[in-house]
Design an enzyme around this catalytic site. Structure first.
Site, PDB file in Angstrom:
ATOM      1  N   SER A  75      32.146  26.386  22.624  1.00 53.87           N
ATOM      2  CA  SER A  75      33.320  26.674  21.809  1.00 53.87           C
ATOM      3  C   SER A  75      33.085  27.932  20.960  1.00 53.87           C
ATOM      4  CB  SER A  75      33.657  25.452  20.952  1.00 53.87           C
ATOM      5  OG  SER A  75      34.924  25.586  20.382  1.00 53.87           O
ATOM      6  N   ASP A 105      40.524  20.051  28.301  1.00 51.75           N
ATOM      7  CA  ASP A 105      40.327  20.522  26.923  1.00 51.75           C
ATOM      8  C   ASP A 105      41.664  20.545  26.183  1.00 51.75           C
ATOM      9  OD1 ASP A 105      39.802  21.989  24.566  1.00 51.75           O
ATOM     10  OD2 ASP A 105      38.170  23.070  25.539  1.00 51.75           O
ATOM     11  N   HIS A 163      37.591  18.688  25.068  1.00 52.70           N
ATOM     12  CA  HIS A 163      36.909  19.746  24.332  1.00 52.70           C
ATOM     13  C   HIS A 163      35.489  19.361  23.939  1.00 52.70           C
ATOM     14  CE1 HIS A 163      36.576  23.505  22.254  1.00 52.70           C
ATOM     15  NE2 HIS A 163      36.168  22.897  21.161  1.00 52.70           N
TER      16      HIS A 163
END
Ligand SMILES: *[C@@H]1O[C@H](CO)[C@@H](O)[C@H](O)[C@H]1NC(C)=O
Ligand SMILES: *[C@@H]1O[C@H](CO)[C@@H](O)[C@H](O)[C@H]1NC(C)=O
Ligand SMILES: *[C@@H]1O[C@H](CO)[C@@H](O)[C@H](O)[C@H]1NC(C)=O
Length: 296
Positions: free
Chosen positions: A168, A243, A273
């Protein structure tokens, strides 16, 4: 990016419906508060004080590091040492996502050090966990460079092949760090998981009604501009197709614009995610990437 984005949504949605005066005030709040939203280092609430330690996960060969930055911060980090007899002579520098602390990611570090036989440095950005300071884009880049330079300077790690691994927000950190260190030629691979084109691009695609506030965003993380500048480092893209925070299209576009000679795409069809890392084959993909494209 976890629940911080939910907070971001509530910040962003309100001005759309409010009168313009209130909208202006909320926009100001957004402008000054966005670092709290983008870097929710106090989530969960005990994340600054309660950092799980390697021993709790049965990792025995490790060090807890305090690494000073050139601008006076002190970064806490874990060094998980691969067994010398079986070590692959690779050091993975891990860049975490925007919530929690490095302790939460120890189960990942454990697989990398024990099963994949790589040294692992788990670096904690400024303002996170037991590191000093407060986070922002410029500061995190200093932290990333400090972690890389630590590996370069420590005698038992010097000469190992360095792999950056970012989840991320950490993916944006890894891309930016690689672009700034291409001359040295010692970054042998980059692993990206569920990262975004830029913070600005993330706002309109995730929250269309708020797109007019995007120019207020001063934390940029312009991966889509930085990534194409890198041509000679192998990349592995790990994309969780479910996600719900960073649309998978961001990863697909990053893969498309990546100009490295070696770029590998692996998707995890059921990955959301923050659980993509727990999907089947995730570590097999990393293992194969290292064996085929990193190891000299
Ligand atoms: C690791 O790699 C470096 C450079 O490639 C080399 O100098 C060093 O001897 C290697 N160490 C081991 C334990 O193989
Ligand atoms: C995804 O989840 C479905 C439903 O649980 C399952 O049948 C499928 O095998 C999973 N796919 C992968 C690649 O894990
Ligand atoms: C993501 O992680 C947070 C905690 O950090 C958790 O509350 C949430 O349920 C997770 N989301 C998913 C989809 O796993």
């Amino acid at each position: 990016m976890s629940s911080a984005l939910n907070t971001l949504i509530s910040y962003l949605r309100v001005p759309v419906m409010a009168s313009s005066g209130i909208a202006a005030m909320l926009s100001l709040a957004l402008y000054f508060k966005q670092n709290e939203i983008i870097y929710p280092r106090n989530f969960p609430p005990d994340a600054r004080t309660d950092v799980p330690r390697p021993l709790q996960f049965g990792i025995s060969s490790y060090e807890e590091l305090r690494i000073p930055t050139p601008d006076g911060e002190s970064l806490s980090a874990f060094y998980l040492r691969a067994d010398k007899r079986t070590s692959r002579n690779i050091t993975i520098l891990m860049f975490h996502g925007n919530a929690g602390n490095i302790g939460y990611r120890l189960p990942i570090g454990k697989v990398l050090v024990e099963d994949l036989r790589c040294n692992v440095i788990m670096l904690q950005y400024r303002g996170y966990g037991l590191s000093t300071g407060t986070p922002n884009e410029k500061g995190l880049m200093i932290d990333a460079q400090t972690g890389l330079d630590y590996i370069r300077q420590r005698s038992e790690l010097r000469g190992t092949q360095i792999v950056l691994y970012g989840q991320s927000l950490g993916g944006a950190v890894a891309i930016a760090l690689t672009a700034r260190n291409t001359k040295q030629g010692d970054i042998a691979g980059v692993i990206l998981e569920n990262t975004f084109l830029s913070i600005r691009k993330l706002i309109p695609s995730a929250f269309p009604p708020a797109r007019f506030l995007t120019p207020l965003c001063h934390q940029i993380w312009p991966s889509e501009e930085t990534l194409p500048k890198i041509t000679d480092v192998p990349f592995l893209f790990l994309s969780g197709l479910q996600d719900e925070i960073v649309p998978a299209s961001h990863m697909a576009q990053l893969f498309q614009i990546c100009r490295s000679k070696v770029k590998i795409w692996k998707e995890l069809p059921n990955g959301t995610h923050n659980d993509t890392v727990a999907e089947p084959k995730y570590f097999d993909y990393i293992d194969a990437f290292i064996a085929e494209h990193v190891v000299r």
